[in-house]
Design an enzyme around this catalytic site. Structure first.
Site, short mmCIF file in Angstrom:
data_model
loop_
_atom_site.label_atom_id
_atom_site.label_comp_id
_atom_site.label_asym_id
_atom_site.label_seq_id
_atom_site.Cartn_x
_atom_site.Cartn_y
_atom_site.Cartn_z
N THR A 161 -3.80 7.05 2.88
CA THR A 161 -4.78 6.06 2.41
C THR A 161 -4.09 4.69 2.34
OG1 THR A 161 -6.10 7.62 1.19
CG2 THR A 161 -6.04 5.40 0.29
N ARG A 189 -18.59 14.30 0.83
CA ARG A 189 -17.70 14.06 -0.33
C ARG A 189 -17.28 12.59 -0.36
NH1 ARG A 189 -12.11 12.14 -0.94
NH2 ARG A 189 -11.17 13.21 -2.68
N VAL A 190 -17.39 11.97 -1.52
CA VAL A 190 -16.92 10.59 -1.68
C VAL A 190 -15.81 10.64 -2.72
CG1 VAL A 190 -17.53 8.27 -2.47
CG2 VAL A 190 -19.10 9.54 -1.01
N GLY A 191 -14.70 9.98 -2.44
CA GLY A 191 -13.54 10.04 -3.34
C GLY A 191 -13.35 8.77 -4.16
N ASP A 192 -12.22 8.72 -4.84
CA ASP A 192 -11.92 7.61 -5.74
C ASP A 192 -11.86 6.26 -5.03
OD1 ASP A 192 -9.44 8.86 -4.57
OD2 ASP A 192 -8.52 7.09 -5.48
N THR A 212 -3.94 5.94 -4.83
CA THR A 212 -3.95 6.88 -3.72
C THR A 212 -3.54 8.25 -4.25
OG1 THR A 212 -2.83 7.49 -1.66
CG2 THR A 212 -1.62 6.04 -3.12
N GLY A 213 -3.91 9.28 -3.52
CA GLY A 213 -3.59 10.63 -3.96
C GLY A 213 -4.85 11.48 -4.00
N HIS A 214 -4.76 12.63 -4.63
CA HIS A 214 -5.90 13.54 -4.69
C HIS A 214 -7.01 12.90 -5.52
CE1 HIS A 214 -7.25 17.99 -5.15
NE2 HIS A 214 -8.19 17.20 -4.72
N1 ASP Z 1 -7.53 9.15 -2.78
C1 ASP Z 1 -8.03 9.50 -1.48
C2 ASP Z 1 -9.21 10.41 -1.65
O1 ASP Z 1 -9.16 11.33 -2.44
C3 ASP Z 1 -7.01 10.16 -0.60
C4 ASP Z 1 -5.63 9.56 -0.57
O2 ASP Z 1 -5.33 8.63 -1.30
O3 ASP Z 1 -4.82 9.99 0.25
O4 ASP Z 1 -10.16 10.25 -0.95
#
Ligand code: ASP
Length: 292
Positions: A161, A189-192, A212-214
């Site tokens: 990301t 799915r929509v993320g952070d 960034t991350g999960h």
């Molecule tokens: N945070 C992003 C998501 O969950 C993925 C990522 O940062 O690698 O969509």
């Protein structure tokens, strides 16, 4: 010396070694592009939009072209941007036909009627304001296609990301984030990264953050806003970043990273993943450098 700052990231996660140098190079180039804007008196919003668009165009990152694929082998992109001066924000979720989702997020922010548009409606808005759309195929790289076939049964994985946080010479802050999300995610799915307060937050006098991350744990603790709240307490920005990431791990077992500028333009970053690519530009020399 110029009183401005920029910090960019190219994602937290674990990377194959062959991508390390291209990612580091890409992050430094994006930081430098944004720095040029800041040095010439440009706004923090322009700087973060440009840095993120440069990273979206670079196929080694999970954003724009080169993004990871969802469970249906399709690209669905999320992005957001926030202006700390006005607290205006713009975001897009699950778009499939845009090379630079951050530019659409900016237009949504400027238009001001909505904050978040998703899917086909977001793409209709893009067409209406003259942002070119593209075919999904143009966004899919050979590397991600191969990965999709190899990892069909693998767990969701985060990597690559992109994001930026900036402080401009007028003392304003801004942040932006863009991603293809988690590999093998459920369609829709929509993320952070599309959610203000979670993946992106900016407020003048306090700071600006890109995460960034999960994404799901990051959403549960509204990580970007929670980090800016720590900055207000006058904490050292590196320490604030580390404590916010420690909280993410402790409260929701989250894995990720973040970058920030505080209300005075000091930078910070932290991650609890094996790696995170991050770069800044040294204000004294104008030379980009990587952060640990
Ligand atoms: N945070 C992003 C998501 O969950 C993925 C990522 O940062 O690698 O969509």
């Amino acid at each position: 010396m110029i009183r401005a700052s920029i910090i960019v990231h190219g994602g937290a996660g674990k990377y194959s070694e062959d991508l390390r140098i291209p990612r580091e190079q890409g992050a430094k180039v994006a930081a430098l592009e944004a720095w040029r804007i800041l040095v010439n008196g440009g706004s923090a919003v322009d700087a973060v939009e440009t840095a993120v668009a440069v990273l979206e165009d670079d196929p080694v990152f999970n954003a724009g072209r080169g993004a990871v694929l969802n469970a249906d082998c399709q690209v669905e992109l999320d992005a957001s941007i926030m202006d700390g001066r006005t607290l205006r924000a713009g975001a897009v979720g699950a778009v499939k036909h845009l090379r630079n989702p951050v530019r659409l997020a900016r237009r949504i922010m400027e238009q001001g009627r909505h904050v978040l548009l998703v899917g086909a409606g977001a793409e209709r808005f893009a067409a209406a304001v003259g942002i070119p759309t593209c075919s999904s195929e143009e966004l899919i790289t050979e590397r991600q296609l191969q990965r999709w076939w190899q990892e069909r049964r693998a767990d969701l994985e985060a990597m690559g990301t992109v994001g930026a946080a900036a402080f401009d010479q007028q003392g304003h802050v801004a942040a932006a984030t863009s991603t293809g999300g988690m590999a093998q995610k459920h369609p829709g799915r929509v993320g952070d990264s599309a959610l203000v307060g979670c993946g992106t937050y900016a407020e003048d006098g306090r700071g600006a953050v890109s995460c960034t991350g999960h994404g799901e744990p990051i959403i549960r603790v509204t990580l970007a806003r929670a980090t800016v709240d720590r900055l207000e307490a006058g904490l050292d920005p590196m320490r604030a970043a580390q404590e916010a990431i420690a909280d993410l791990a402790r409260k929701v077992k989250g894995e990720g990273g973040l970058i920030l500028v505080d209300g005075q333009g000091r930078i910070g970053c932290a991650h609890n993943t094996p790696a995170m690519t991050a770069a800044t530009v040294d204000a004294a020399t104008g030379i980009p450098r990587l952060l640990p």
